[in-house]
Design a protein around this motif. Sequence first.
Motif, mmCIF file in Angstrom:
data_model
loop_
_atom_site.group_PDB
_atom_site.id
_atom_site.type_symbol
_atom_site.label_atom_id
_atom_site.label_comp_id
_atom_site.label_asym_id
_atom_site.label_seq_id
_atom_site.Cartn_x
_atom_site.Cartn_y
_atom_site.Cartn_z
ATOM 1 N N UNK A 123 -20.966 -5.284 24.005
ATOM 2 C CA UNK A 123 -20.326 -5.412 22.700
ATOM 3 C C UNK A 123 -19.969 -4.000 22.239
ATOM 4 N N UNK A 124 -18.681 -3.719 22.125
ATOM 5 C CA UNK A 124 -18.227 -2.375 21.784
ATOM 6 C C UNK A 124 -17.802 -2.277 20.329
ATOM 7 N N UNK A 125 -18.028 -1.102 19.746
ATOM 8 C CA UNK A 125 -17.523 -0.808 18.412
ATOM 9 C C UNK A 125 -15.996 -0.737 18.471
ATOM 10 N N UNK A 126 -15.337 -1.349 17.497
ATOM 11 C CA UNK A 126 -13.873 -1.335 17.436
ATOM 12 C C UNK A 126 -13.453 -0.920 16.035
ATOM 13 N N UNK A 127 -12.198 -0.468 15.862
ATOM 14 C CA UNK A 127 -11.778 0.078 14.562
ATOM 15 C C UNK A 127 -11.907 -0.919 13.420
ATOM 16 N N UNK A 128 -12.322 -0.418 12.276
ATOM 17 C CA UNK A 128 -12.360 -1.222 11.058
ATOM 18 C C UNK A 128 -10.939 -1.485 10.560
ATOM 19 N N UNK A 200 -18.419 -1.151 11.262
ATOM 20 C CA UNK A 200 -19.484 -2.157 11.295
ATOM 21 C C UNK A 200 -19.096 -3.329 12.186
ATOM 22 N N UNK A 201 -18.003 -3.177 12.959
ATOM 23 C CA UNK A 201 -17.479 -4.267 13.762
ATOM 24 C C UNK A 201 -17.752 -4.067 15.250
ATOM 25 N N UNK A 202 -18.189 -5.137 15.897
ATOM 26 C CA UNK A 202 -18.375 -5.167 17.340
ATOM 27 C C UNK A 202 -17.502 -6.267 17.920
ATOM 28 N N UNK A 203 -17.146 -6.110 19.197
ATOM 29 C CA UNK A 203 -16.309 -7.117 19.836
ATOM 30 C C UNK A 203 -16.574 -7.135 21.335
ATOM 31 N N UNK A 204 -16.359 -8.277 21.964
ATOM 32 C CA UNK A 204 -16.369 -8.345 23.422
ATOM 33 C C UNK A 204 -15.039 -7.757 23.900
ATOM 34 N N UNK A 205 -14.902 -6.456 23.669
ATOM 35 C CA UNK A 205 -13.614 -5.777 23.807
ATOM 36 C C UNK A 205 -13.063 -5.868 25.224
#
Length: 274
Positions: A123-128, A200-205
Amino acid sequence: MSNTKELTISEVQHVMWQMVTEAIEFMETNHLHYVLTGGSALGAVRHQGFIPWDDDVDIALPRDEYEWFIREFTSEAPTFKLRNLSTTSEWFYAYSRIVDTETQSEGRWAQMNTGVFIDIFPLDAVPQNGMMRRLVFSAMKGLDVLRNSTRRVAFRTDEKHKWVKQLLTGLTKRVGTATFATMQQQLALSVNRRYANKTNLLDLFVISGLNGARELMTVDAVRTADVATFNGLAVRVPQDVNNYLTELYGDDYMQLPVYAKRKTHATYKKRFNK
């Protein structure tokens, strides 16, 4: 010499369950903030276990915990191996799988290089910022299209833009699947480093080419996850799991899909030595 026996879906799920219980026990023992995602979260909520026709399991962890897991985890089962770009040449994916080396798989439309497996995702941090997020998601989507084109072994007769896809496949196969998978991994690592302390966002980038932004979740949604039951085992699923599943599958996610939409990844066979 060796021969093979095709596995039933029940036999495939039995092997996956052995992998799942071992992986989750390791994660729980080491206080890792894993969550079941995708069809596995749906199975936990709708079926309290596997979706009856499902042939994979999705587990995700924040990037730092994912990297620790893939360094430290070793299965006690001699035929279960953790595979990723660091351990396996010509690996097809920008994430890891635990695979059963006594089995093999055959995809109908795309080449596969595993047997029975479960997925382990970062789970990677992605832009707000929405515009920046769309930009990096578009870059990942483009790489995913190229990666998947290298794996194609057949095309549907009614497939849209079929000739363009066939031409693309002819070109990208010369580059190789692992090259594009590595580029996806590098992009994910770069974006995560840049935004880890800014969002504060994570995603299965690394698989956002498949689901876009529908699997966005907050850090808190992972760290204070909901608990569901899977084959009698208490498992972690994203916080406010009903909202997560609605975003991913729609308001009617508790309804079974029509038979034609009950898809599996591949046909699986077990190898036997003679």
